[in-house]
Design a protein around this motif. Sequence first.
Motif, PDB file in Angstrom:
ATOM      1  N   GLU A  72      -2.606   7.776   7.906  1.00  0.00           N
ATOM      2  CA  GLU A  72      -1.109   7.784   7.583  1.00  0.00           C
ATOM      3  C   GLU A  72      -0.699   8.461   6.169  1.00  0.00           C
ATOM      4  O   GLU A  72       0.213   9.348   6.045  1.00  0.00           O
ATOM      5  CB  GLU A  72      -0.850   6.456   7.486  1.00  0.00           C
ATOM      6  CG  GLU A  72      -0.721   5.850   9.002  1.00  0.00           C
ATOM      7  CD  GLU A  72      -2.237   5.482   9.403  1.00  0.00           C
ATOM      8  OE1 GLU A  72      -2.224   5.287  10.806  1.00  0.00           O
ATOM      9  OE2 GLU A  72      -2.962   5.099   8.798  1.00  0.00           O
ATOM     10  N   ARG A  73      -1.632   8.411   5.302  1.00  0.00           N
ATOM     11  CA  ARG A  73      -1.383   8.971   3.987  1.00  0.00           C
ATOM     12  C   ARG A  73      -1.555  10.435   3.895  1.00  0.00           C
ATOM     13  O   ARG A  73      -0.786  10.924   3.286  1.00  0.00           O
ATOM     14  CB  ARG A  73      -2.336   8.489   2.777  1.00  0.00           C
ATOM     15  CG  ARG A  73      -2.278   6.942   2.506  1.00  0.00           C
ATOM     16  CD  ARG A  73      -3.032   6.684   1.329  1.00  0.00           C
ATOM     17  NE  ARG A  73      -4.448   6.715   1.459  1.00  0.00           N
ATOM     18  CZ  ARG A  73      -5.124   5.708   1.959  1.00  0.00           C
ATOM     19  NH1 ARG A  73      -4.777   4.489   2.199  1.00  0.00           N
ATOM     20  NH2 ARG A  73      -6.568   6.197   1.956  1.00  0.00           N
ATOM     21  N   ASN A  80       6.195   2.562   7.382  1.00  0.00           N
ATOM     22  CA  ASN A  80       5.918   1.256   7.513  1.00  0.00           C
ATOM     23  C   ASN A  80       5.562   1.056   9.147  1.00  0.00           C
ATOM     24  O   ASN A  80       6.690   0.475   9.609  1.00  0.00           O
ATOM     25  CB  ASN A  80       6.376   0.031   7.058  1.00  0.00           C
ATOM     26  CG  ASN A  80       5.881  -1.134   7.036  1.00  0.00           C
ATOM     27  OD1 ASN A  80       4.679  -1.162   7.260  1.00  0.00           O
ATOM     28  ND2 ASN A  80       6.528  -2.208   6.911  1.00  0.00           N
ATOM     29  N   VAL A  81       5.013   1.838   9.880  1.00  0.00           N
ATOM     30  CA  VAL A  81       5.302   1.867  11.296  1.00  0.00           C
ATOM     31  C   VAL A  81       3.720   1.334  11.925  1.00  0.00           C
ATOM     32  O   VAL A  81       3.731   1.597  13.050  1.00  0.00           O
ATOM     33  CB  VAL A  81       5.518   3.315  11.855  1.00  0.00           C
ATOM     34  CG1 VAL A  81       6.832   3.723  11.515  1.00  0.00           C
ATOM     35  CG2 VAL A  81       4.423   4.491  11.547  1.00  0.00           C
ATOM     36  N   GLY A  82       3.279   0.609  11.254  1.00  0.00           N
ATOM     37  CA  GLY A  82       1.901   0.013  11.843  1.00  0.00           C
ATOM     38  C   GLY A  82       1.021  -0.020  10.787  1.00  0.00           C
ATOM     39  O   GLY A  82       1.362  -0.250   9.404  1.00  0.00           O
ATOM     40  N   SER A  83      -0.392   0.267  10.726  1.00  0.00           N
ATOM     41  CA  SER A  83      -1.249   0.042   9.854  1.00  0.00           C
ATOM     42  C   SER A  83      -0.973   1.268   8.767  1.00  0.00           C
ATOM     43  O   SER A  83      -0.874   2.624   9.342  1.00  0.00           O
ATOM     44  CB  SER A  83      -2.785  -0.212  10.196  1.00  0.00           C
ATOM     45  OG  SER A  83      -3.175   1.313  10.899  1.00  0.00           O
ATOM     46  N   LYS A 139       0.778  -1.171   0.041  1.00  0.00           N
ATOM     47  CA  LYS A 139      -0.084   0.012   0.099  1.00  0.00           C
ATOM     48  C   LYS A 139       0.956   1.172  -0.160  1.00  0.00           C
ATOM     49  O   LYS A 139       0.822   2.248  -0.670  1.00  0.00           O
ATOM     50  CB  LYS A 139      -0.935  -0.150   1.252  1.00  0.00           C
ATOM     51  CG  LYS A 139      -2.024  -1.090   1.140  1.00  0.00           C
ATOM     52  CD  LYS A 139      -2.928  -0.821   2.324  1.00  0.00           C
ATOM     53  CE  LYS A 139      -3.882  -2.123   2.563  1.00  0.00           C
ATOM     54  NZ  LYS A 139      -4.645  -1.843   3.916  1.00  0.00           N
ATOM     55  N   ILE A 140       2.091   1.096   0.781  1.00  0.00           N
ATOM     56  CA  ILE A 140       2.788   2.433   1.039  1.00  0.00           C
ATOM     57  C   ILE A 140       3.590   2.855  -0.566  1.00  0.00           C
ATOM     58  O   ILE A 140       3.780   3.708  -1.040  1.00  0.00           O
ATOM     59  CB  ILE A 140       3.949   2.009   1.897  1.00  0.00           C
ATOM     60  CG1 ILE A 140       3.386   2.217   3.404  1.00  0.00           C
ATOM     61  CG2 ILE A 140       5.323   3.313   1.957  1.00  0.00           C
ATOM     62  CD1 ILE A 140       4.264   1.802   4.333  1.00  0.00           C
ATOM     63  N   ALA A 141       4.131   1.375  -1.124  1.00  0.00           N
ATOM     64  CA  ALA A 141       4.671   1.533  -2.422  1.00  0.00           C
ATOM     65  C   ALA A 141       3.767   2.122  -3.543  1.00  0.00           C
ATOM     66  O   ALA A 141       4.151   3.009  -4.235  1.00  0.00           O
ATOM     67  CB  ALA A 141       5.129   0.318  -2.655  1.00  0.00           C
TER      68      ALA A 141
END
Length: 163
Positions: free
Chosen positions: A151-152, A143-146, A122-124
Amino acid sequence: PTGNPTSPPTFPTNDNDIVYCPSEAEAIKSVKLTSTSGMKTLARSTATSFCGIFIELESGDLIPYARSYSANDWEPSPGPKAAPFSGIECGDLACTVDLPPPSSGSYIIMTKPTSALEDKDKIARFLEMTSFGPMFSEIESLNVGSFGETERAAAVRQQMDLP
């Protein structure tokens, strides 16, 4: 048989029918379209699948043309033979896609089940959409949790606050 069918047909029975993506029962499933050109009304993919229209060449090679995934509208696939945006119109129930006669081969529609993305994926994907591409260090730092909407938004705010 009694009652209504529980699922739509997996391939068109005539040119006036909505074309549904093939069943997801197998890893990859393909169906040749009954006619190879003209306007086609296509149902969106399911929430757990990728569905694509490809030009199948005589050699068996596949050229991507249009796609729908995760129940999203149909869109052009990346590549030199992709459907033009002007050739795809979507409404509430389905999309119409203009399939011009291919110079060689025929159109097929393929389905592949998808799985839930891990946070790193998801992050990538997020970084691919919002930057010039992700670096491994950026993925690790986020990548520190969900990795969800909050976060976005924080990642975008952090970039906006940079000098």
